[in-house]
Scaffold this active site. Structure first.
Site, PDB file in Angstrom:
ATOM      1  N   CYS A   1       0.712  -1.100  -0.134  1.00 22.88           N
ATOM      2  CA  CYS A   1       0.035   0.171  -0.159  1.00 22.88           C
ATOM      3  C   CYS A   1       0.698   1.308  -0.087  1.00 22.88           C
ATOM      4  O   CYS A   1       0.690   2.280  -0.972  1.00 22.88           O
ATOM      5  CB  CYS A   1      -1.024  -0.073   1.084  1.00 22.88           C
ATOM      6  SG  CYS A   1      -0.177  -0.491   2.726  1.00 22.88           S
ATOM      7  N   TYR A   2       1.689   1.357   0.891  1.00 19.45           N
ATOM      8  CA  TYR A   2       2.554   2.547   0.969  1.00 19.45           C
ATOM      9  C   TYR A   2       3.495   2.515  -0.545  1.00 19.45           C
ATOM     10  O   TYR A   2       3.462   3.791  -1.172  1.00 19.45           O
ATOM     11  CB  TYR A   2       3.692   2.502   2.266  1.00 19.45           C
ATOM     12  CG  TYR A   2       3.177   2.865   3.329  1.00 19.45           C
ATOM     13  CD1 TYR A   2       2.536   3.893   3.620  1.00 19.45           C
ATOM     14  CD2 TYR A   2       3.264   1.919   4.575  1.00 19.45           C
ATOM     15  CE1 TYR A   2       2.040   4.411   4.918  1.00 19.45           C
ATOM     16  CE2 TYR A   2       2.835   2.119   5.847  1.00 19.45           C
ATOM     17  CZ  TYR A   2       2.298   3.443   5.897  1.00 19.45           C
ATOM     18  OH  TYR A   2       1.665   3.903   7.367  1.00 19.45           O
TER      19      TYR A   2
END
Length: 341
Positions: free
Chosen positions: A147-148
């Site tokens: 996600c990051y």
């Protein structure tokens, strides 16, 4: 009309549940099998009533014909399952980190385990469609990005590819609590997380080598220095990343915005915005909103990008990858817009 059959291994985590929600309304794919060891024998809709149209039994192993298998297990737990799934002719999309890094030694250094099938690391395609669409189309195994990294890479890659910035970036990222998973910890329970913001894993977060690896590829092999500092904020979903990089030469704000607009002009899930975006713009959607701006006084590029960590940062991107692998329209099942409030 024939529908492809999909299965989810470990449906009971946030990413697995979000996959089930998205696949339930997919016009060309049927979710036919879901697993979850702790809940085996129960119905998905009974355990999670909001998935009321999914009366699937939760089993210990995938059952029946499956064309595409999604692995939503924690890192280290699913890698050993992949060879057998591939041997059965399934396409595999792994949402964990187990196939994202190309160097097997990095798994020991950053994740603390020896990779069980290092021979598949080179075959696995890093599933960021905006950069790897052609490779994804022919892949048997796709490593769904973190996600990051999704937020950070999409925010920075136009600048790296356009040679706008020095090979170094500072990324300050803030995530909702669902990014930490469903298992509660002291940091994530309401009384501890409410009205609080904290940094964690400073300089040691496992997504740091993933970001560096993909920015290196985007910049033609130049290894960038990546400083990554994540934070937890008291919201359920969303990631907002602010990246800082030194410009190689003077450039105007409008010139940078035009570079970004041109880079993403044909991308259905990336929008370059005229104002700094809010995480709520992405809630429940597969969108990434990006706002680049020049700090002329300090000769810096600042890029703000935001996504829903469970959709574009996990399940939605996995479905986007599946669509590409199966030759479907890339946006199928992913057309939803955010809700407000």
């Amino acid at each position: 009309m024939k529908k492809y059959k999909a299965g989810i291994i470990n449906v009971t985590g946030y990413a697995g549940l979000e996959l089930a929600r998205i696949l339930e309304s997919h016009p060309s794919v049927e979710l036919c099998s879901v697993t979850g060891r702790s809940l085996a024998g129960k119905k998905l809709s009974d355990v999670f009533p909001y998935l009321h149209r999914l009366d699937l039994p939760i089993t210990e192993n995938l059952e029946g014909q499956v064309d595409v298998a999604f692995l939503a297990l924690p890192h280290k737990e699913g890698a050993a399952l992949v060879p057998a799934l591939l041997e059965k002719g399934m396409r595999v999309i792994d949402i964990s980190a187990d196939f994202r890094l190309k160097d097997p030694a990095l798994y020991q250094a950053w994740y603390g385990f020896e990779h069980p099938c290092p021979g598949l690391l080179e075959e696995a395609v890093y599933g960021l469609p905006e950069l790897k669409r052609k490779d994804i189309a022919g892949a048997r195994l796709v490593a769904n990005p973190g996600c990051y990294p999704t937020s950070a890479i999409l925010g920075l890659v136009p600048a790296f590819k356009s040679d706008l910035i020095e090979p170094s970036a500072i990324i300050d990222a803030k995530s909702g609590l669902s990014g930490s998973g469903r298992t509660p910890t002291v940091k994530t329970i309401f009384c501890e997380a409410d009205e609080d913001v904290c940094a964690y894993s400073i300089g040691t977060h496992r997504h740091q080598p993933e970001i560096a690896q993909e920015l290196c590829r985007a910049s033609g092999g130049v290894i960038p220095r990546v400083t990554f500092c994540p934070h937890l904020v008291p919201m359920s979903r969303g990631i907002l990343s602010t990246a800082y990089a030194r410009l190689k030469q003077p450039v105007t704000d409008e010139e940078v915005k035009e570079i970004y607009r041109q880079f993403y002009k044909d991308e259905p899930f990336v929008k370059v915005t005229a104002e700094p975006p809010h995480t709520r713009y992405t809630r429940g959607t597969n969108m990434c909103f990006i706002y680049p701006v020049v700090d002329a006084l300090n000769e810096q590029l600042i890029v703000i990008s935001c996504i829903d960590n469970l959709v574009k940062g996990a399940a939605g991107q996995a479905v986007q990858n599946m669509n590409i692998m199966l030759g479907l329209a890339e946006t199928e099942g992913l057309e939803a817009m955010a809700t407000l409030p």
